[in-house]
Design a protein around this motif. Structure first.
Motif, PDB file in Angstrom:
ATOM      1  N   TYR A 107       1.055  21.428  88.805  1.00 10.76           N
ATOM      2  CA  TYR A 107       0.366  20.146  88.877  1.00 10.76           C
ATOM      3  C   TYR A 107      -1.122  20.374  89.147  1.00 10.76           C
ATOM      4  N   VAL A 108      -1.965  19.654  88.401  1.00 11.21           N
ATOM      5  CA  VAL A 108      -3.413  19.742  88.558  1.00 11.21           C
ATOM      6  C   VAL A 108      -3.869  18.549  89.396  1.00 11.21           C
ATOM      7  N   ALA A 109      -4.213  18.813  90.654  1.00 13.10           N
ATOM      8  CA  ALA A 109      -4.654  17.766  91.570  1.00 13.10           C
ATOM      9  C   ALA A 109      -6.165  17.723  91.711  1.00 13.10           C
ATOM     10  N   SER A 110      -6.841  18.854  91.457  1.00  8.40           N
ATOM     11  CA  SER A 110      -8.297  18.906  91.538  1.00  8.40           C
ATOM     12  C   SER A 110      -8.786  20.271  91.065  1.00  8.40           C
ATOM     13  N   PRO A 111      -9.324  20.361  89.840  1.00  8.53           N
ATOM     14  CA  PRO A 111      -9.855  21.649  89.384  1.00  8.53           C
ATOM     15  C   PRO A 111     -10.970  22.183  90.272  1.00  8.53           C
ATOM     16  N   GLU A 112     -11.762  21.271  90.834  1.00  4.13           N
ATOM     17  CA  GLU A 112     -12.894  21.702  91.656  1.00  4.13           C
ATOM     18  C   GLU A 112     -12.430  22.337  92.967  1.00  4.13           C
ATOM     19  N   LEU A 113     -11.362  21.804  93.577  1.00  3.26           N
ATOM     20  CA  LEU A 113     -10.811  22.443  94.767  1.00  3.26           C
ATOM     21  C   LEU A 113     -10.175  23.784  94.400  1.00  3.26           C
ATOM     22  N   PHE A 114      -9.536  23.844  93.247  1.00  3.88           N
ATOM     23  CA  PHE A 114      -8.961  25.104  92.778  1.00  3.88           C
ATOM     24  C   PHE A 114     -10.039  26.170  92.620  1.00  3.88           C
ATOM     25  N   ASP A 115     -11.200  25.773  92.112  1.00  2.00           N
ATOM     26  CA  ASP A 115     -12.288  26.733  91.892  1.00  2.00           C
ATOM     27  C   ASP A 115     -12.843  27.300  93.192  1.00  2.00           C
ATOM     28  N   GLN A 116     -12.587  26.639  94.309  1.00  6.99           N
ATOM     29  CA  GLN A 116     -13.091  27.135  95.587  1.00  6.99           C
ATOM     30  C   GLN A 116     -12.130  28.103  96.274  1.00  6.99           C
ATOM     31  N   LEU A 117     -10.954  28.312  95.673  1.00  9.73           N
ATOM     32  CA  LEU A 117     -10.016  29.293  96.215  1.00  9.73           C
ATOM     33  C   LEU A 117     -10.514  30.708  95.931  1.00  9.73           C
ATOM     34  N   PRO A 118     -10.121  31.693  96.734  1.00 17.85           N
ATOM     35  CA  PRO A 118     -10.429  33.090  96.415  1.00 17.85           C
ATOM     36  C   PRO A 118      -9.913  33.456  95.031  1.00 17.85           C
ATOM     37  N   GLN A 119     -10.614  34.319  94.335  1.00 19.28           N
ATOM     38  CA  GLN A 119     -10.279  34.668  92.959  1.00 19.28           C
ATOM     39  C   GLN A 119      -8.844  35.168  92.819  1.00 19.28           C
ATOM     40  N   GLU A 120      -8.406  35.961  93.771  1.00 21.24           N
ATOM     41  CA  GLU A 120      -7.045  36.509  93.704  1.00 21.24           C
ATOM     42  C   GLU A 120      -6.003  35.404  93.793  1.00 21.24           C
ATOM     43  N   GLU A 121      -6.241  34.432  94.678  1.00 21.51           N
ATOM     44  CA  GLU A 121      -5.295  33.327  94.814  1.00 21.51           C
ATOM     45  C   GLU A 121      -5.290  32.454  93.562  1.00 21.51           C
ATOM     46  N   GLN A 122      -6.459  32.254  92.967  1.00 17.20           N
ATOM     47  CA  GLN A 122      -6.509  31.520  91.708  1.00 17.20           C
ATOM     48  C   GLN A 122      -5.644  32.201  90.653  1.00 17.20           C
ATOM     49  N   GLY A 123      -5.758  33.528  90.562  1.00 16.25           N
ATOM     50  CA  GLY A 123      -4.986  34.274  89.566  1.00 16.25           C
ATOM     51  C   GLY A 123      -3.497  34.201  89.793  1.00 16.25           C
ATOM     52  N   ASP A 124      -3.083  34.138  91.063  1.00  8.34           N
ATOM     53  CA  ASP A 124      -1.656  34.014  91.368  1.00  8.34           C
ATOM     54  C   ASP A 124      -1.122  32.647  90.955  1.00  8.34           C
ATOM     55  N   LEU A 125      -1.949  31.617  91.115  1.00  7.23           N
ATOM     56  CA  LEU A 125      -1.509  30.261  90.805  1.00  7.23           C
ATOM     57  C   LEU A 125      -1.580  29.951  89.318  1.00  7.23           C
ATOM     58  N   PHE A 126      -2.634  30.453  88.678  1.00  2.76           N
ATOM     59  CA  PHE A 126      -2.838  30.153  87.262  1.00  2.76           C
ATOM     60  C   PHE A 126      -3.611  31.296  86.617  1.00  2.76           C
ATOM     61  N   ASN A 127      -3.100  31.795  85.484  1.00  8.25           N
ATOM     62  CA  ASN A 127      -3.736  32.929  84.817  1.00  8.25           C
ATOM     63  C   ASN A 127      -3.580  32.801  83.303  1.00  8.25           C
ATOM     64  N   ASP A 128      -4.089  33.790  82.574  1.00  5.98           N
ATOM     65  CA  ASP A 128      -4.082  33.738  81.106  1.00  5.98           C
ATOM     66  C   ASP A 128      -2.665  33.686  80.536  1.00  5.98           C
ATOM     67  N   GLN A 129      -1.737  34.389  81.175  1.00  3.39           N
ATOM     68  CA  GLN A 129      -0.365  34.378  80.663  1.00  3.39           C
ATOM     69  C   GLN A 129       0.236  32.978  80.744  1.00  3.39           C
ATOM     70  N   ILE A 130      -0.001  32.321  81.866  1.00  2.00           N
ATOM     71  CA  ILE A 130       0.502  30.950  82.011  1.00  2.00           C
ATOM     72  C   ILE A 130      -0.150  30.041  80.979  1.00  2.00           C
ATOM     73  N   ALA A 131      -1.470  30.163  80.835  1.00  2.00           N
ATOM     74  CA  ALA A 131      -2.201  29.298  79.902  1.00  2.00           C
ATOM     75  C   ALA A 131      -1.716  29.454  78.470  1.00  2.00           C
ATOM     76  N   SER A 132      -1.297  30.666  78.116  1.00  2.00           N
ATOM     77  CA  SER A 132      -0.883  30.928  76.736  1.00  2.00           C
ATOM     78  C   SER A 132       0.570  30.545  76.472  1.00  2.00           C
ATOM     79  N   THR A 133       1.314  30.218  77.529  1.00  5.61           N
ATOM     80  CA  THR A 133       2.728  29.870  77.335  1.00  5.61           C
ATOM     81  C   THR A 133       3.037  28.493  77.917  1.00  5.61           C
TER      82      THR A 133
END
Length: 341
Positions: A246-272
C-alpha cells in the motif's frame, strides 16, 4: 486528530473550510475552543476562521500566510477537486518561503495543512466535477524533497500515524486526501493485514503471501477497501496468493534509510507488480514499471471516460474497480504473463 493536537498545543491550529466545516470534519479541530468564528476583539478564543469565503485559493492564501509567521498552523479543507488545484500555488509559495528562510534563520519548517476532503470516487453523488481522481497528481512528489508530504490513508486508523509522521518529518506542506463517507475501522489483525502504524513508512506490505505469484500495489481508500473486503476473499478462495503493498505517502517513504526502502520496494517488485489506484495512472508509474503491469493497472479512467454521477459504490463499479472488477483484472494480468513465473 486535529482536535487532539489543537487541545494539546493550546490552540496552535487555526482552521477554515468555507461552508464545509462539518462535512469535511475539520470542525473537530475547534470543538474544545470557543464556538463561533474567530474575532480578535470579540471572540479571540475561537480557532475557526471565516476568511476566504468559498474561494479555496483565497482561503489557502490566508492560511499559508498565518502558517508563515510560525506561531500557528493553518489548516484549510474543501473538496480535493477544488482545494488541490486552487491551493497549489499558495502551498508551493509557502514551501518556497520556508526553504528560503533557512538562508537567514535555521529553523524547522512551519507546517501548513491542505486537507483534500471528499477525495475520490465515493463522492460520486456530486458527479465527475467533484469526484476527481486527478487531485492527487497535482501534489504528489511535486515539491522540493523534504518540503511537502502527501497522505493517502485507506482506512481511519492510518490517519494518526501518517499525520504524526508528517509533523515529525518537519514538512512545510502536509496534504492529506480523505474520503467523505464514514469508513469502517477494520480488525486488521483478524484479516491478516499489517498494523496501521506501518503506514508511517509511506509504503508498506499490507499483506504478505505464503507463496506470492505477484504483487499488487494499492493506493486510495475506495479501491483498497474494495480489494480487502471483496476481492481478496475471492482471490484466496481461488488459490491466487499475492503480496499486497500500500502506498500511503511516497514522500515519507523517501525519508526512510536506503536499505529499508530497498527491503520494502525494489526493482524486482516493480517489474512483477500490477497497480490498482483510485487516482490517475501516472501516480502508479513509479511503482509499476513493466509494460504488462501498466497495461493491466486499474485506475478511474481505465475505460476512457470520466465517470458518471451516482452512489459511491455504483461509481466504483462503473470504473471496474469494485471487487469483481479487480478480480477479473488480476486474472487477466496473470494470464497475460504478469507476476512471477
Amino acid at each position: 486528530m486535529l482536535g487532539y493536537l489543537n487541545e494539546q498545543s493550546r490552540g496552535s491550529i487555526l482552521l477554515g473550510a468555507a461552508d464545509l466545516l462539518d462535512s469535511t470534519a475539520i470542525s473537530g479541530a475547534s470543538k474544545k475552543f470557543a464556538p463561533g468564528f474567530f474575532h480578535y476583539r470579540d471572540n479571540p478564543g475561537s480557532r475557526t476562521l471565516t476568511m476566504g469565503g468559498i474561494c479555496e485559493d483565497g482561503l489557502t492564501c490566508i492560511l499559508t500566510g498565518i502558517s508563515g509567521f510560525g506561531k500557528h498552523c493553518g489548516a484549510g479543507a474543501s473538496y480535493g477537486a477544488f482545494i488541490s488545484p486552487l491551493g497549489h500555488i499558495p502551498a508551493r509559495v509557502h514551501a518556497i518561503g520556508q526553504q528560503m528562510k533557512q538562508e537567514v534563520q535555521k529553523s524547522r519548517y512551519a507546517p501548513f495543512i491542505l486537507q483534500c476532503g471528499h477525495a475520490g470516487m465515493k463522492t460520486g453523488e456530486d458527479g465527475p466535477t467533484h469526484a476527481d481522481p486527478q487531485a492527487l497528481q497535482l501534489h504528489i512528489e511535486n515539491y522540493v524533497p523534504g518540503t511537502a508530504v502527501t497522505l493517502t490513508p485507506w482506512e481511519p486508523q492510518e490517519i494518526w500515524p501518517l499525520v504524526a509522521a508528517s509533523f515529525q518529518a518537519e514538512a512545510a506542506v502536509i496534504v492529506p486526501f480523505v474520503t467523505r463517507p464514514g469508513e469502517p475501522v477494520l480488525d486488521r489483525e483478524a484479516l491478516g493485514l499489517a498494523p496501521a502504524s506501518q503506514a508511517a513508512k509511506g509504503v508498506y506490505k499490507l499483506r504478505a503471501a505464503t507463496t506470492a505469484v505477484g504483487t499488487i500495489v494499492l493506493q486510495g481508500s475506495g479501491v483498497a477497501l474494495a480489494f480487502v473486503q471483496e476481492a481478496l476473499p475471492q482471490l484466496i478462495e481461488h488459490g491466487i496468493d499475492l503480496d499486497v503493498l500500500y502506498v500511503a505517502s511516497p514522500e515519507l517513504f523517501d525519508q526512510l534509510p536506503q536499505e529499508e526502502q530497498g527491503d520494502l520496494f525494489n526493482d524486482q517488485i516493480a517489474s512483477t507488480a500490477m497497480g490498482i489506484t483510485g487516482f490517475t495512472l501516472p501516480t502508479m508509474y513509479r511503482w509499476i514499471r513493466s509494460d504488462i503491469g501498466r497495461k493491466h493497472t486499474l485506475h478511474p479512467f481505465v475505460k476512457g471516460h470520466y465517470l458518471g454521477s451516482g452512489a459511491g459504490d455504483m461509481v466504483i463499479h462503473e470504473a471496474g474497480l469494485d471487487g469483481a472488477g479487480q478480480v477479473h483484472a488480476i486474472r487477466a494480468w496473470l494470464d497475460d504473463g504478469g507476476g512471477r513465473h
